[in-house]
Design a protein around this motif. Structure first.
Motif, short mmCIF file in Angstrom:
data_model
loop_
_atom_site.label_atom_id
_atom_site.label_comp_id
_atom_site.label_asym_id
_atom_site.label_seq_id
_atom_site.Cartn_x
_atom_site.Cartn_y
_atom_site.Cartn_z
N PRO A 116 0.76 -1.30 0.16
CA PRO A 116 0.19 0.22 -0.09
C PRO A 116 0.39 1.42 -0.19
O PRO A 116 0.37 2.45 -0.76
CB PRO A 116 -1.13 -0.31 1.39
CG PRO A 116 -0.73 -1.66 1.09
CD PRO A 116 0.25 -2.03 0.91
N SER A 117 1.85 1.00 0.59
CA SER A 117 2.56 2.26 0.52
C SER A 117 3.14 2.91 -0.82
O SER A 117 3.24 4.22 -1.05
CB SER A 117 3.64 2.65 2.02
OG SER A 117 4.11 0.78 2.06
N HIS A 118 3.77 1.45 -1.52
CA HIS A 118 4.25 1.98 -2.45
C HIS A 118 2.88 2.99 -3.47
O HIS A 118 3.34 4.00 -4.15
CB HIS A 118 4.17 0.99 -3.57
CG HIS A 118 5.65 0.30 -2.86
ND1 HIS A 118 5.83 -1.44 -2.08
CD2 HIS A 118 6.94 0.37 -2.75
CE1 HIS A 118 6.98 -1.63 -2.10
NE2 HIS A 118 7.80 -0.76 -2.09
N CYS A 119 1.72 2.09 -3.23
CA CYS A 119 0.94 2.59 -4.08
C CYS A 119 0.62 3.59 -3.50
O CYS A 119 0.04 4.89 -4.59
CB CYS A 119 -0.40 2.46 -3.42
SG CYS A 119 -0.09 0.07 -4.60
N ASP A 120 0.65 4.63 -2.33
CA ASP A 120 0.51 6.13 -2.10
C ASP A 120 0.83 6.88 -2.84
O ASP A 120 0.71 8.31 -3.44
CB ASP A 120 0.61 6.19 -0.39
CG ASP A 120 -0.70 5.29 0.06
OD1 ASP A 120 -1.32 5.08 -0.71
OD2 ASP A 120 -0.27 4.96 1.12
N VAL A 121 2.68 6.56 -2.97
CA VAL A 121 3.69 7.25 -3.55
C VAL A 121 3.29 7.79 -4.72
O VAL A 121 2.71 8.50 -5.48
CB VAL A 121 4.36 6.92 -2.97
CG1 VAL A 121 5.82 7.70 -3.91
CG2 VAL A 121 5.60 6.70 -2.05
N LEU A 122 3.10 6.24 -5.72
CA LEU A 122 2.54 6.58 -6.97
C LEU A 122 1.25 7.02 -7.26
O LEU A 122 1.42 7.93 -8.65
CB LEU A 122 2.44 4.97 -7.96
CG LEU A 122 3.81 3.82 -7.47
CD1 LEU A 122 2.80 2.32 -8.82
CD2 LEU A 122 4.40 4.59 -8.68
N LEU A 123 0.27 7.27 -6.56
CA LEU A 123 -0.87 8.24 -6.46
C LEU A 123 -0.83 9.45 -7.10
O LEU A 123 -1.51 10.42 -6.99
CB LEU A 123 -2.16 7.45 -5.10
CG LEU A 123 -2.49 6.18 -7.05
CD1 LEU A 123 -3.59 5.23 -5.58
CD2 LEU A 123 -3.40 6.25 -8.20
N LEU A 124 0.40 9.93 -5.47
CA LEU A 124 0.35 10.61 -5.25
C LEU A 124 1.06 11.93 -6.62
O LEU A 124 1.09 12.98 -6.99
CB LEU A 124 1.82 11.12 -4.21
CG LEU A 124 2.18 12.95 -3.61
CD1 LEU A 124 0.38 13.54 -3.72
CD2 LEU A 124 2.54 12.36 -2.76
N LEU A 125 2.60 10.80 -6.95
CA LEU A 125 2.95 11.35 -8.00
C LEU A 125 2.27 12.03 -9.23
O LEU A 125 2.61 12.30 -10.15
CB LEU A 125 4.21 10.57 -8.57
CG LEU A 125 5.31 10.52 -7.08
CD1 LEU A 125 6.20 9.77 -7.38
CD2 LEU A 125 6.06 12.12 -6.86
N ALA A 126 1.57 11.12 -8.98
CA ALA A 126 0.79 10.73 -10.36
C ALA A 126 -0.32 12.48 -10.99
O ALA A 126 -0.54 12.16 -11.83
CB ALA A 126 -0.22 8.92 -10.72
N GLU A 127 -0.70 13.03 -10.10
CA GLU A 127 -1.65 13.94 -10.00
C GLU A 127 -0.96 15.11 -9.48
O GLU A 127 -1.49 16.28 -10.61
CB GLU A 127 -2.60 13.44 -8.62
CG GLU A 127 -3.63 14.52 -9.12
CD GLU A 127 -5.04 14.23 -8.91
OE1 GLU A 127 -5.72 13.14 -8.51
OE2 GLU A 127 -5.10 15.00 -7.32
N ARG A 128 0.18 15.25 -8.62
CA ARG A 128 1.23 16.33 -8.70
C ARG A 128 1.92 16.55 -9.48
O ARG A 128 3.21 17.55 -9.21
CB ARG A 128 1.66 16.25 -6.67
CG ARG A 128 0.34 15.72 -5.91
CD ARG A 128 -0.85 17.28 -5.99
NE ARG A 128 0.33 18.40 -6.09
CZ ARG A 128 0.68 18.73 -4.56
NH1 ARG A 128 0.95 17.81 -3.62
NH2 ARG A 128 1.63 19.76 -4.64
N GLY A 129 2.73 15.46 -10.34
CA GLY A 129 4.13 15.55 -10.92
C GLY A 129 5.50 15.08 -10.38
O GLY A 129 5.33 14.99 -9.41
#
Lengths: 152, 152
Positions: free
Chosen positions: A43-56
């Motif tokens: 899950p913690s990997h996914c949180d990082v990915l989702l954050l970067l996807a929207e914020r650049g």
DNA sequence: TATTGTTATACTCTATAACTATA
DNA sequence: TATAGTTATAGAGTATAACAATA
């Protein structure tokens, strides 16, 4: 009677939102963890990915601050994501202490899968609620989360 | 901008009940953990005490099943509680494999303090909600928890 | 054979301090 | 001096397998 039974819990636990929140939160974490395991992610990997996807691109300290995880913990997470070519660390020319972390193309593709799984898991979690209740529940949770942030 | 900011989260996280549940659940756990730290207890100790206070003597396998913790993990928790004379393990004459675990008098007194702290923490957690919303929120959480139990 | 309590192991998450390089 | 990334360590939670005593 071997199956865990919420009815067997004393009112001091089952009747309080605090205990239920912890219990249901752990259940949500476990369900999501199981769902993304097939992608080789936690899950913690996914949180990082989702954050970067929207914020650049973001510096590590900003990722950690937004997700409420430790700077020190994030290092290993990014090492793992970078080893799979899902993210890359780039030099930030304006401040050479900082790394600009961004998704790779492969990372963006995996993130789309993660987002789909998140929607699916949420559907299972809230399966008992009708649409109006789901909206209300999300709204209340958001308010508590916002309040928790300010309290820090 | 050093404080963690929920507004900075992408919609893929902040807009989903699953992520918010995990995040708020961890916050609740942390608040309760801080509150009972002055009693020298961790949340899992408190769960055991509150359960015994309302249900009387229970076998270890039943405590573990009700609280959704591992039999193996419970052993150390009970060792610690027994070392402080808050609970005692007694022989169960009807099945000598089982221990009947019950509160001591000192345990009952500490449990009363724990229950008071739980009420206080819940008040802080739900501070933003009016009474009707609190009731509704608890009810929805209970339904999700029950649904989660059946899914196991 | 199956169950209860127990021991042991391992992995994740969390919290903390200290080091380096930059500012 | 303060901050960003890193390394290291330790505590707590979780999951699993195996064992002895008992059913």
């Amino acid at each position: 009677m071997s199956s865990p039974n919420l009815e067997a819990l004393p009112q001091a636990l089952a009747g309080h939102a605090g205990y239920l929140l912890v219990r249901v939160g752990k259940h949500a974490q476990r369900m999501f963890s199981l769902a993304v395991d097939r992608l080789g992610l936690r899950p913690s990997h996914c949180d990082v990915l989702l954050l970067l996807a929207e914020r650049g691109a973001l510096a590590q300290v900003d990722i950690a601050g937004t997700l409420l995880i430790e700077r020190a913990h994030l290092v290993a997470l990014l090492d793992q994501l970078e080893a799979r070519d899902l993210v890359k660390r780039e030099a930030d020319p304006r401040d050479r202490r900082r790394h600009a972390v961004r998704l790779t193309e492969a990372g963006a593709a995996v993130t789309a899968e993660v987002a789909a799984l998140a929607v699916q898991v949420e559907g299972e979690l809230l399966g008992e609620l009708d649409p109006a209740e789901r909206t209300l529940f999300r709204e209340i949770l958001g308010r508590i989360a916002r309040d928790a942030d300010e309290g820090d």
